[in-house]
Write an enzyme that holds these catalytic residues in place. Structure first.
Site, PDB file in Angstrom:
ATOM      1  CB  ALA A 152       0.361  -6.809  -6.146  1.00 53.06           C
TER       2      ALA A 152
ATOM      3  CB  ALA B  66       9.761  -0.858  -1.546  1.00 58.32           C
ATOM      4  N   GLY B  67       6.732  -0.322   0.295  1.00 53.98           N
ATOM      5  CA  GLY B  67       5.516   0.500   0.296  1.00 53.98           C
ATOM      6  C   GLY B  67       4.794   0.491  -1.042  1.00 53.98           C
ATOM      7  CG  LEU B  68       6.541   0.434  -4.439  1.00 51.02           C
ATOM      8  CD1 LEU B  68       7.526   0.171  -5.571  1.00 51.02           C
ATOM      9  CD2 LEU B  68       5.850   1.769  -4.677  1.00 51.02           C
ATOM     10  N   GLY B  69       3.048  -2.188  -2.200  1.00 49.39           N
ATOM     11  CA  GLY B  69       1.890  -3.096  -2.179  1.00 49.39           C
ATOM     12  C   GLY B  69       2.166  -4.487  -2.724  1.00 49.39           C
TER      13      GLY B  69
ATOM     14  CG  ASP C  78      -1.341  -1.144   0.623  1.00 50.72           C
ATOM     15  OD1 ASP C  78      -1.578   0.070   0.728  1.00 50.72           O
ATOM     16  OD2 ASP C  78      -0.228  -1.645   0.852  1.00 50.72           O
TER      17      ASP C  78
HETATM   18  O1  PMV Z   1       2.126  -0.555   2.638  1.00 53.30           O
HETATM   19  P1  PMV Z   1       2.549   0.869   2.717  1.00 53.30           P
HETATM   20  O2  PMV Z   1       3.932   1.067   3.201  1.00 53.30           O
HETATM   21  O3  PMV Z   1       2.200   1.667   1.500  1.00 53.30           O
HETATM   22  O4  PMV Z   1       1.670   1.569   3.899  1.00 53.30           O
HETATM   23  C1  PMV Z   1       0.306   1.587   3.834  1.00 53.30           C
HETATM   24  C2  PMV Z   1      -0.192   2.900   4.288  1.00 53.30           C
HETATM   25  C3  PMV Z   1      -0.410   3.094   5.775  1.00 53.30           C
HETATM   26  O5  PMV Z   1      -1.352   4.149   5.857  1.00 53.30           O
HETATM   27  C4  PMV Z   1       0.876   3.506   6.465  1.00 53.30           C
HETATM   28  C5  PMV Z   1      -0.971   1.860   6.454  1.00 53.30           C
HETATM   29  C6  PMV Z   1      -2.382   1.496   6.024  1.00 53.30           C
HETATM   30  O6  PMV Z   1      -2.805   0.394   6.398  1.00 53.30           O
HETATM   31  O7  PMV Z   1      -3.076   2.286   5.380  1.00 53.30           O
END
Ligand code: PMV
Length: 316
Positions: free
Chosen positions: A111, A104-107, A152
């Site tokens: 983590a 979901a893009g929350l790492g 991240d």
């Molecule tokens: O893991 P996410 O979905 O938050 O994506 C990380 C952010 C990007 O810039 C899309 C990829 C990266 O490696 O920085």
């Protein structure tokens, strides 16, 4: 038997996702309302080298040696053993739990890595610096995300808002005024590696246009940094909206994300954008205290499967 435990927060990207992969700056914030937690239970009566891994959230309960060699926990523990110059670990049982939604893009992946590194190091009585911890977590990110920027693992390890440029020392940020954000999940699972790969293919086809967009995102991120540091909420919100428009131009939005962004803005949010890789996952919206209730309600009504409120305060 007492367990050794460690936890690590989730994260959200406030500005600069995707552009950060190409060397432009990004800003990320920790999301401490959700956490990955690792428990290490020593098994003193078991033979050295025996490690059991339990992750109830994903139905995993297995001896480490039975996991595929490229399984992330196995790989991480092997990197950690190399780092600590250990041939074998004393026997232990590792349990991993997390309230960070997956994909979901929350790492969540980073983590989990950080929590495991810290709990196992504590069990062994070893100290690993935050820099080393972040670097080990980055090795695992690379396997899953193809070409990750490293933002991240860095924001999750340091658990502070940060300004990040790939290959440069990062800078921790502090806001002058308290700021509140809501994250709203479309419920659409998205693979960061796949979306980053699609953006790369499109960039290879039309580098001039994409480089121009990434440069504009970089400029917005720099202005966003100033607005955040000075606690200028209205400027920050306007910049989030502009960043979202540029993310649309690189085709990482989707109808579900658009639906949540417009629901947040209609209900009065100061700004709203995709957060993370996109094509699913979360949006992030900036809220003043009186917008918390109406915007959260509007997002839920618009179909958000989860909303998480997160705050930055001058003391963070
Ligand atoms: O893991 P996410 O979905 O938050 O994506 C990380 C952010 C990007 O810039 C899309 C990829 C990266 O490696 O920085």
């Amino acid at each position: 038997m007492t367990a050794f435990t460690a936890s690590a927060p989730g994260k959200a990207i406030l500005f600069g996702e995707h552009a950060v992969v190409y060397g432009f700056p990004a800003i990320a914030i920790p999301v401490t309302q959700v956490k990955a937690k690792a428990y290490v239970f020593p098994l003193p009566l078991h033979p050295r080298g025996e490690v059991k891994v339990e992750a109830p959230d994903i139905g995993l309960d297995e001896r480490l040696v039975n996991l595929p060699e490229n399984q992330p926990v196995r790989l991480l523990l092997s990197l950690l053993a190399d780092e600590l110059q250990l041939k074998e670990f004393p026997a232990f049982h590792l349990k991993i739990v997390s309230t960070i939604p997956l994909a979901a893009g929350l790492g969540s992946g980073a983590a989990i890595s950080v929590a495991i590194i810290r709990a196992v190091a504590a069990f062994l009585g070893k100290h690993l610096s935050d820099e080393k911890t972040s670097a080990l977590a980055y090795e695992i990110e690379k396997i899953y995300h193809g070409n990750p920027s490293g933002i991240d693992n860095t924001v999750i390890t340091f658990s502070r808002p940060l300004y990040f440029v790939r290959g440069h020392p990062f800078e921790l940020l502090r806001t002058r005024e308290p700021l509140t954000f809501v994250l709203a999940d479309t419920g659409v699972k998205s693979s960061t590696g796949a979306v980053v790969g699609q953006v790369r293919s499109a960039w290879l086809q039309d580098q001039t246009s994409y480089d121009k967009i990434f440069k504009q995102i970089g400029e917005i991120t720099c202005q966003g940094r100033r607005a955040l540091e000075q606690g200028q909420a209205s400027e920050l919100g306007a910049l989030m909206n502009r960043n979202h428009e540029l993310l649309k131009q690189i085709h990482v939005s989707c109808p579900e994300l658009e639906n949540l962004v417009s629901a947040a803005l209609k209900a009065g949010a100061g700004g709203a954008k995709i957060s993370g890789a996109g094509q699913g996952g979360n949006i992030i919206a900036l809220l003043s205290p009186d917008q918390v209730q109406p915007v959260t309600a509007a997002l839920q009504k618009a179909g958000a499967v989860r909303t998480i409120l997160t705050h930055l305060s001058p003391g963070d």
